[in-house]
Enzyme design. Structure first.
Site, PDB file in Angstrom:
ATOM      1  N   HIS A 100       6.641   3.694  -5.099  1.00  0.00           N
ATOM      2  CA  HIS A 100       7.770   3.654  -4.156  1.00  0.00           C
ATOM      3  C   HIS A 100       8.967   4.540  -4.521  1.00  0.00           C
ATOM      4  O   HIS A 100      10.076   4.307  -4.033  1.00  0.00           O
ATOM      5  CB  HIS A 100       8.291   2.212  -4.001  1.00  0.00           C
ATOM      6  CG  HIS A 100       7.342   1.282  -3.306  1.00  0.00           C
ATOM      7  ND1 HIS A 100       6.096   1.000  -3.787  1.00  0.00           N
ATOM      8  CD2 HIS A 100       7.466   0.564  -2.158  1.00  0.00           C
ATOM      9  CE1 HIS A 100       5.495   0.134  -2.986  1.00  0.00           C
ATOM     10  NE2 HIS A 100       6.306  -0.141  -1.980  1.00  0.00           N
ATOM     11  N   HIS A 133       4.208   4.611   0.207  1.00  0.00           N
ATOM     12  CA  HIS A 133       4.956   3.846   1.215  1.00  0.00           C
ATOM     13  C   HIS A 133       5.891   4.805   1.940  1.00  0.00           C
ATOM     14  O   HIS A 133       6.924   5.214   1.423  1.00  0.00           O
ATOM     15  CB  HIS A 133       5.761   2.716   0.576  1.00  0.00           C
ATOM     16  CG  HIS A 133       6.254   1.695   1.560  1.00  0.00           C
ATOM     17  ND1 HIS A 133       6.848   2.044   2.763  1.00  0.00           N
ATOM     18  CD2 HIS A 133       6.245   0.330   1.536  1.00  0.00           C
ATOM     19  CE1 HIS A 133       7.187   0.950   3.420  1.00  0.00           C
ATOM     20  NE2 HIS A 133       6.828  -0.109   2.703  1.00  0.00           N
ATOM     21  N   HIS A 157      -1.068  -1.275   6.246  1.00  0.00           N
ATOM     22  CA  HIS A 157       0.212  -1.979   6.100  1.00  0.00           C
ATOM     23  C   HIS A 157       1.092  -1.630   7.289  1.00  0.00           C
ATOM     24  O   HIS A 157       1.367  -0.466   7.569  1.00  0.00           O
ATOM     25  CB  HIS A 157       0.848  -1.541   4.782  1.00  0.00           C
ATOM     26  CG  HIS A 157       2.076  -2.280   4.386  1.00  0.00           C
ATOM     27  ND1 HIS A 157       3.333  -1.950   4.857  1.00  0.00           N
ATOM     28  CD2 HIS A 157       2.262  -3.329   3.537  1.00  0.00           C
ATOM     29  CE1 HIS A 157       4.230  -2.753   4.308  1.00  0.00           C
ATOM     30  NE2 HIS A 157       3.607  -3.600   3.500  1.00  0.00           N
ATOM     31  N   GLU A 188      -0.367  -7.449   4.713  1.00  0.00           N
ATOM     32  CA  GLU A 188       0.877  -7.320   5.481  1.00  0.00           C
ATOM     33  C   GLU A 188       0.674  -6.348   6.643  1.00  0.00           C
ATOM     34  O   GLU A 188       1.536  -5.531   6.945  1.00  0.00           O
ATOM     35  CB  GLU A 188       2.024  -6.845   4.586  1.00  0.00           C
ATOM     36  CG  GLU A 188       2.413  -7.853   3.524  1.00  0.00           C
ATOM     37  CD  GLU A 188       3.695  -7.461   2.806  1.00  0.00           C
ATOM     38  OE1 GLU A 188       4.609  -8.299   2.724  1.00  0.00           O
ATOM     39  OE2 GLU A 188       3.766  -6.317   2.321  1.00  0.00           O
ATOM     40  N   CYS A 194      10.263  -6.686   9.254  1.00  0.00           N
ATOM     41  CA  CYS A 194      10.379  -5.249   9.003  1.00  0.00           C
ATOM     42  C   CYS A 194       9.437  -4.437   9.879  1.00  0.00           C
ATOM     43  O   CYS A 194       9.744  -3.306  10.257  1.00  0.00           O
ATOM     44  CB  CYS A 194      10.078  -4.942   7.539  1.00  0.00           C
ATOM     45  SG  CYS A 194      11.449  -5.227   6.408  1.00  0.00           S
ATOM     46  N   CYS A 247      13.192  -7.267   1.610  1.00  0.00           N
ATOM     47  CA  CYS A 247      13.299  -6.069   2.447  1.00  0.00           C
ATOM     48  C   CYS A 247      13.770  -6.386   3.862  1.00  0.00           C
ATOM     49  O   CYS A 247      14.459  -5.580   4.493  1.00  0.00           O
ATOM     50  CB  CYS A 247      11.958  -5.341   2.505  1.00  0.00           C
ATOM     51  SG  CYS A 247      10.563  -6.395   2.978  1.00  0.00           S
TER      52      CYS A 247
END
Length: 640
Positions: free
Chosen positions: A140, A192, A266, A318, A336, A402
């Site tokens: 990340h 990501h 994701h 997710e 999110c 997040c």
């Protein structure tokens, strides 16, 4: 001659240029009153400031390393970034010297922590400096940089202070040296996605095309062969096959982006990628990216999206599973992810107004993202089921926090999603009490005052304020659900059909100060049935009014919500204002209820339950669990 849609470039209005009242004003006030400071307080409690304070020893590993080889502590820069972005937008609405000083203090810490070459990351400077750029797939680094870039742009626009913007420009300049196909450069991208859309924001505010080019590089490289993540793992001594989720679909890196046809992996990562792709498609007028995005859009919205605009049904990744797999009680539908869908839809409007995108943007905004924030701005949802047995509640914080700053920054920046401008056109994508100050490329400066009690009422009026007459087009979205909509200019009714293109009523004329446009969008209550392939909604019906999905709660209806049966022909609904829910409009309907009290002790029997006439109260789904805890249901039984 009218320009074709994909010859135009629409860009969002800067957040400080839109002042909100009404519905969104109340939500922004909640963020200003509570959320902005709450986010910062809880970041401090988690230890995030200690992680970036070079005057103190490194706190080391605070959150243990997980089996996937990382820790959510690696993302702390992104949490601070989104919190600063929220603070920035809140400061514009309501000056708060104390909160601004706290944000300035954090920015000062980042300035002191930044390496001379421009690199900036709390984890890889203070905890694992030897691991910098060694695992882009999982760690990340670029994702965190992206959120700090977005914060920098927001803080500069809201306060005029350049410090964080200059910090992140130095970091971006360093990235341009690090990434590429030159000797010694890294031909890679982040596992990501986020940096892609952030670089576009940075380019737009600085005017530097080099940041657009870097964003385009990351997008163009994704999923190409030989696969970067495979080569990276080999260089790092890791097994390329042994990693979290064990498929490159998880991060949408299984194919080059222009070859992807199915939304996979994701959910948040997918939305951020598609948002960046759409921005680059707009900036470079790249039809190949637009074509790929249109295919992916249809795949998501016709096979994989909840009626709320929630996406990603599974907690395990997710994200996405199979087509038409949309369970209600176990729906993950991360806040999110819906925020990301709003981002993507907004950017799909960059090449011209089209209600295919704006309708979904509105649906996801009101029903997918907004439930993530309580009315007082103090508690949050991470996942958003469409059915609850009474055990799903908002929480104060999360080990991976997040969502709270994500929904907060969206709410406080919503003005930039409502309006967009091109050379000679203003597009209104969303409705709400507001005043927008707009400047077109032809030099025209317009203040557009929007008066409405939307989404509770469908009457919308616009008044133009100009210092001198100007020629431009005003495009107003006519939602697909708004049957019988009407439109007038200065009291003269227009033939709507003659002006609608791609779902927008386009009025091209010379405008003068005081010109008034009246739009009426009927908010008829309408039943919604799922595709029969969605097995979880078989025999069920949901209710919508305007852009809002409604649900039933124990608070209003008692327990056993699954016993409510909605008639095939909807009865007239009585509207009720709920003072304890921001004057929301609730709907009281005559229904039938299955008797559960006289069933007896047997689990099964040959006769169905008896029914009685009852009244059920439906409330907007985004407001559920703001009162007493209890059951909740979106899809109720439909009478045959």
């Amino acid at each position: 001659m009218t320009k074709s849609s994909n010859d135009r470039q629409f860009r969002p209005v800067a957040v400080p240029d839109v002042e909100l009242g009404g519905f969104w004003g109340k939500w922004q006030d909640a963020v200003c009153n509570s959320t902005a400071e709450t986010l910062l307080d809880r970041c401090v409690e988690a230890g995030m400031l200690k992680a970036i304070d070079v005057s103190q020893p490194s706190p080391g590993v605070v959150i243990p390393i997980q089996p996937w080889g990382g820790t959510t502590q690696m993302f702390w820069d992104s949490d601070l970034g989104k919190s600063i972005e929220t603070i920035a937008y809140s400061l514009y609405r309501r000056p708060n010297p104390k909160l601004e000083a706290r944000a300035d203090e954090i920015i000062d810490m980042y300035e002191k922590m930044q390496d001379k070459d421009g690199y900036l990351n709390a984890w890889f400077q203070r905890v694992e400096p030897s691991r910098r750029w060694t695992n882009l797939r999982d760690h990340h680094e670029l994702y965190c940089a992206g959120h700090l870039m977005e914060a920098a742009v927001a803080y500069y626009q809201a306060t005029g202070k350049r410090k964080l913007l200059d910090i992140m420009c130095r970091y971006a300049d360093y990235m341009i040296k690090v990434f590429g196909h030159g000797e010694g450069q890294i031909p890679g991208y982040c596992g990501h996605e986020e940096i892609e859309l952030a670089l576009v924001k940075l380019a737009r505010v600085t005017g530097e095309k080099k940041y657009l080019d870097l964003s385009k590089f990351f997008i163009d490289e994704r999923g190409t062969e030989p696969h970067f993540f495979t080569a990276e793992a080999a260089r790092d001594g890791r097994s390329a096959a042994d990693f979290h989720q064990k498929t490159y679909e998880y991060g949408q890196a299984h194919l080059p982006v222009r070859e992807q046809t199915k939304v996979v992996g994701h959910a948040v990562r997918a939305m951020y990628l598609y948002s960046g792709m759409a921005d680059i498609a707009t900036e470079y007028k790249d039809d190949s990216l637009t074509a790929a995005l249109e295919t992916l859009w249809d795949d998501l919205t016709t096979k994989q999206m909840y009626i709320t605009g929630g996406i990603g049904p599974a907690a395990s990744n997710e994200g996405f599973t199979d087509y038409y797999d949309l369970p209600n009680d176990t729906a993950y539908a991360e806040t999110c992810a819906s925020v990301g869908l709003v981002f993507w839809a907004s950017r799909m409007l960059g090449r011209g107004p089209d209600r295919r995108y704006a309708d979904i943007m509105e649906q996801a905004l009101y029903n997918g993202a907004l439930p993530g924030l309580s009315t007082d701005g103090k508690t949050f949802f991470y996942d958003n089921p469409l059915e609850s047995a009474g055990k799903h509640h908002r929480w104060k914080w999360h080990h991976c926090p997040c969502c709270p700053p994500n929904i907060a920054r969206l709410v406080t920046s919503i003005g930039s999603y409502m309006y967009a401008v091109a050379d000679d056109e203003i597009a209104v994508h969303l409705y709400g009490e507001s005043t927008a100050r707009l400047k077109l490329a032809n030099g025209a400066e317009v203040a557009l005052e929007q008066s409405t009690n939307y989404p509770w009422d469908g009457a919308v009026a616009f008044t133009a304020r100009l210092t001198k007459p100007a020629q431009f087009a005003l495009s107003l979205r006519i939602p697909d659900w708004a049957e019988g909509a009407t439109l007038s200019v200065n009291g003269t009714m227009l033939e709507l059909g003659a002006h609608v293109r791609d779902g927008y009523a386009r009025i091209d004329r010379e405008w003068a100060d005081g010109d008034r446009v009246a739009l009426y969008l009927p908010l008829a209550l309408r039943p919604q049935y799922a595709n029969p392939k969605v097995r979880q909604d078989a025999g069920r019906v949901a209710l919508m009014r305007g852009p809002l999905v409604y649900c039933v709660e124990t608070t209003d209806n008692g327990k056993d919500l699954n016993a409510i049966v909605l008639p095939r022909e909807l009865p007239a609904a009585e509207t009720v204002l709920l003072k304890d829910l921001n004057d929301a409009v609730a709907l009281d309907l005559k229904v039938e209820r299955e008797e559960t009290s006289n069933w007896g002790t047997s689990l099964y029997r040959k006769a169905p339950a008896e029914r009685r006439v009852a009244t059920a109260r439906f409330v907007p789904y985004h407001l559920w669990d703001n009162r007493a805890p209890g059951e909740m249901l979106v899809w109720v039984q439909a009478d045959k």
